[in-house]
Design an enzyme around this catalytic site. Structure first.
Site, PDB file in Angstrom:
ATOM      1  N   ASP A 160       0.807  -1.223   0.000  1.00  0.00           N
ATOM      2  CA  ASP A 160       0.000   0.000   0.000  1.00  0.00           C
ATOM      3  C   ASP A 160       0.837   1.269   0.000  1.00  0.00           C
ATOM      4  O   ASP A 160       0.442   2.296   0.562  1.00  0.00           O
ATOM      5  CB  ASP A 160      -0.968   0.008   1.203  1.00  0.00           C
ATOM      6  CG  ASP A 160      -1.848  -1.216   1.219  1.00  0.00           C
ATOM      7  OD1 ASP A 160      -2.216  -1.683   0.130  1.00  0.00           O
ATOM      8  OD2 ASP A 160      -2.163  -1.706   2.319  1.00  0.00           O
ATOM      9  N   LYS A 207       1.789   2.097  -5.116  1.00  0.00           N
ATOM     10  CA  LYS A 207       2.314   1.539  -6.370  1.00  0.00           C
ATOM     11  C   LYS A 207       1.352   1.761  -7.531  1.00  0.00           C
ATOM     12  O   LYS A 207       1.769   2.072  -8.648  1.00  0.00           O
ATOM     13  CB  LYS A 207       2.548   0.019  -6.204  1.00  0.00           C
ATOM     14  CG  LYS A 207       3.564  -0.331  -5.136  1.00  0.00           C
ATOM     15  CD  LYS A 207       3.643  -1.829  -4.900  1.00  0.00           C
ATOM     16  CE  LYS A 207       2.403  -2.445  -4.309  1.00  0.00           C
ATOM     17  NZ  LYS A 207       2.089  -2.045  -2.936  1.00  0.00           N
ATOM     18  N   GLY A 246      -4.530  -4.410  -3.771  1.00  0.00           N
ATOM     19  CA  GLY A 246      -5.551  -3.406  -4.048  1.00  0.00           C
ATOM     20  C   GLY A 246      -4.811  -2.157  -4.474  1.00  0.00           C
ATOM     21  O   GLY A 246      -4.175  -1.505  -3.654  1.00  0.00           O
ATOM     22  N   ARG A 271      -9.986  -2.946   5.954  1.00  0.00           N
ATOM     23  CA  ARG A 271      -9.488  -2.916   7.343  1.00  0.00           C
ATOM     24  C   ARG A 271      -8.652  -1.666   7.570  1.00  0.00           C
ATOM     25  O   ARG A 271      -7.931  -1.216   6.677  1.00  0.00           O
ATOM     26  CB  ARG A 271      -8.583  -4.131   7.604  1.00  0.00           C
ATOM     27  CG  ARG A 271      -9.300  -5.446   7.658  1.00  0.00           C
ATOM     28  CD  ARG A 271      -8.320  -6.594   7.843  1.00  0.00           C
ATOM     29  NE  ARG A 271      -7.484  -6.812   6.678  1.00  0.00           N
ATOM     30  CZ  ARG A 271      -6.509  -7.708   6.615  1.00  0.00           C
ATOM     31  NH1 ARG A 271      -6.223  -8.454   7.668  1.00  0.00           N
ATOM     32  NH2 ARG A 271      -5.808  -7.865   5.519  1.00  0.00           N
TER      33      ARG A 271
END
Ligand code: GDP
Ligand code: IMO
Ligand code: MG
Length: 427
Positions: free
Chosen positions: A14, A17, A41, A306
């Protein structure tokens, strides 16, 4: 761009990228995913549109670019079909001319996701890895155990069913007797995802050959890493890691090219540190500053929603990432999030067993036993999210960047000050 570049995460994922790959895709011709799966993600923001990609390479928004999914990826057919439909709805063409999947790519089956979730729910407290529940570990296990289902298997229905039955033989014993859960049959699986498996057929290709065809034509390739270096199955904070090699050297095995193909390795560094799921995190801030970073940085998982754990920048972790990946330059992201903090702390070394160390201890879970040593740096108040040139950044911001560069002995060539393409400073 004449170069073949790799973009990888240097922390625990995270780092931003997706934004960077989307941006650099402008200069590339082919964009390749080489490991991981829909545990990733990757967020792309273009104007008022926000798109989160899990499997399709982040170059897809650029028309006329070829996107490839390499053999090293584990592809969930259901998520893949959903992602294609969503892209089509947003007006992005994802025809087989623009997107190709390696015949050798392993597929994530419903039983992989079942196993992933059952295992996690059986673990207690701090033993939980906190996986994304996307079946990643079990799918890579089947690959290594030589009972995996591969993309090429969708071409032969009879063989596919036999392979699924074979893979299920052991799993159903586990489901029934170890997890006290429901068994599943090959027929049920094909009923559930059969249509989706058929949809993969036109996308199958020899990805290695596609890469070399592009190189022969003088085109440039951008390899898109997923996760981050400290989630690497070998080099990360084992066992709190993902199940693939996330380091840059896996580009070659995961896509079918030789190491000499790679010209440049860009390591994406978030200006502070985040981590989702379990595992040690020496610079974690369980306080107001941690909450500040979480809220201002929007640190909530792009895959699972989350909350991400937040902490100060950790140069020990980054020093090892520079070495493990042979990083040529860094891309510093989310620098805008640090505006408004009086003083910033940067971890420069650890104390471990009474001694100062510059690299993580090599024993398992070593990061759980270190004390971070910080240096304080003056913060800045200005909103920097619309600044376009390095020289226009406040002096304190430039000092923060220089401190990182001096410590890591690598230059920050790209600085990101917001989620949009335009919020980027090139040096
Ligand atoms: P990835 O998995 O490495 O692609 O990163 P994610 O997309 O999971 O998380 C990064 C988040 O930060 C996304 O919401 C991005 O839109 C956002 N982002 C990326 N770069 C910047 C930046 O420089 N500043 C801010 N404020 N947000 C950013
Ligand atoms: P991107 O590409 C952040 C983490 C999970 C968990 C561990 C193992 O968006 O940076 P897995 O489902 O892979 O078996 O989970 O790895 N994890 C990530 N954390 N970003 C990711 O991807 C991640 N992919 C997996 O939270 O701790
Ligand atoms: Mg992400």
């Amino acid at each position: 761009m004449e170069k073949n570049r790799v973009v990888i995460g240097t922390q625990w994922g995270d780092e931003g990228k997706g934004k960077i790959v989307d941006l650099l895709s402008e200069e590339a011709d082919v964009i390749v995913r080489f490991q991981g799966g829909a545990n990733a993600g990757h967020t792309l923001v273009v104007g008022d549109k926000k798109i989160i990609l899990h499997l399709v390479p982040s170059g897809i928004l650029h028309q006329n670019k070829l996107c490839l999914i390499g053999n090293g990826v584990v592809l969930d057919p259901e998520i893949f079909c959903e992602e294609l439909a969503e892209l089509e709805r947003s007006g992005v063409s994802v025809s087989p001319e623009r997107l190709k999947i390696s015949y050798k790519t392993h597929l994530i089956m419903p039983y992989h996701k079942m196993l992933d979730n059952l295992r996690e729910s059986k673990k207690k407290g701090s033993d939980k890895i906190g996986t994304t529940g996307r079946g990643i570990g079990p799918a890579y296990e089947d690959k290594v155990s030589r009972i995996g289902i591969r993309a090429c298997d969708v071409l032969d229905e009879q063989r596919l069913k036999q392979k699924i039955e074979r893979a299920l033989a052991e799993k159903n014993v586990l489901f029934k007797h170890y997890f006290d859960s429901k068994e599943i049959s090959a027929d049920e699986i094909l009923e559930k995802i059969g249509d989706c498996l058929k949809k993969l057929r036109p996308y199958l290709a020899d990805v290695s050959s596609e890469i070399y065809k592009a190189i022969d034509k003088g085109k440039s390739i951008l390899f898109e890493g997923a996760q981050g270096t400290h989630l690497d199955i070998d080099h990360g904070t084992y066992p709190f890691v993902t199940s693939s090699n996330t380091v840059a050297s896996n580009v070659c095995a995961g896509s079918g090219c030789g190491i000499a193909v790679i010209d440049e390795i860009l390591g994406v560094v978030k200006s502070y540190t985040t981590r989702v799921g379990g595992g040690p995190f020496p610079t974690e801030l369980n306080n107001e500053i941690g909450n500040y970073l979480q809220n201002k940085g929007g640190e909530f998982g792009a895959t699972t929603g989350r909350p991400r754990r937040c902490g100060w920048l950790d140069l020990v972790v980054l020093r090892e990432s520079v070495r493990l990946n042979n990083i040529s330059s860094i891309v510093l992201t989310k620098l805008d999030v640090l505006s408004g903090l009086d003083t910033l702390q940067i971890c420069t070394k650890y104390v471990y067993n009474g001694e100062e160390i510059l690299y993580p201890p090599q024993i398992e879970n070593g990061l759980a036993y270190v004390e971070p040593v910080y240096e304080s740096i003056k913060g800045w108040d200005e909103d920097i999210s619309n600044i376009k040139t390095y020289d226009n950044l406040p002096k304190a911001t430039r000092d923060y960047i220089t401190f990182i560069e001096d410590n890591l002995k690598v230059k920050a060539r790209i600085i990101s000050v917001g989620p949009e393409r335009s919020q980027t400073i090139f040096r």
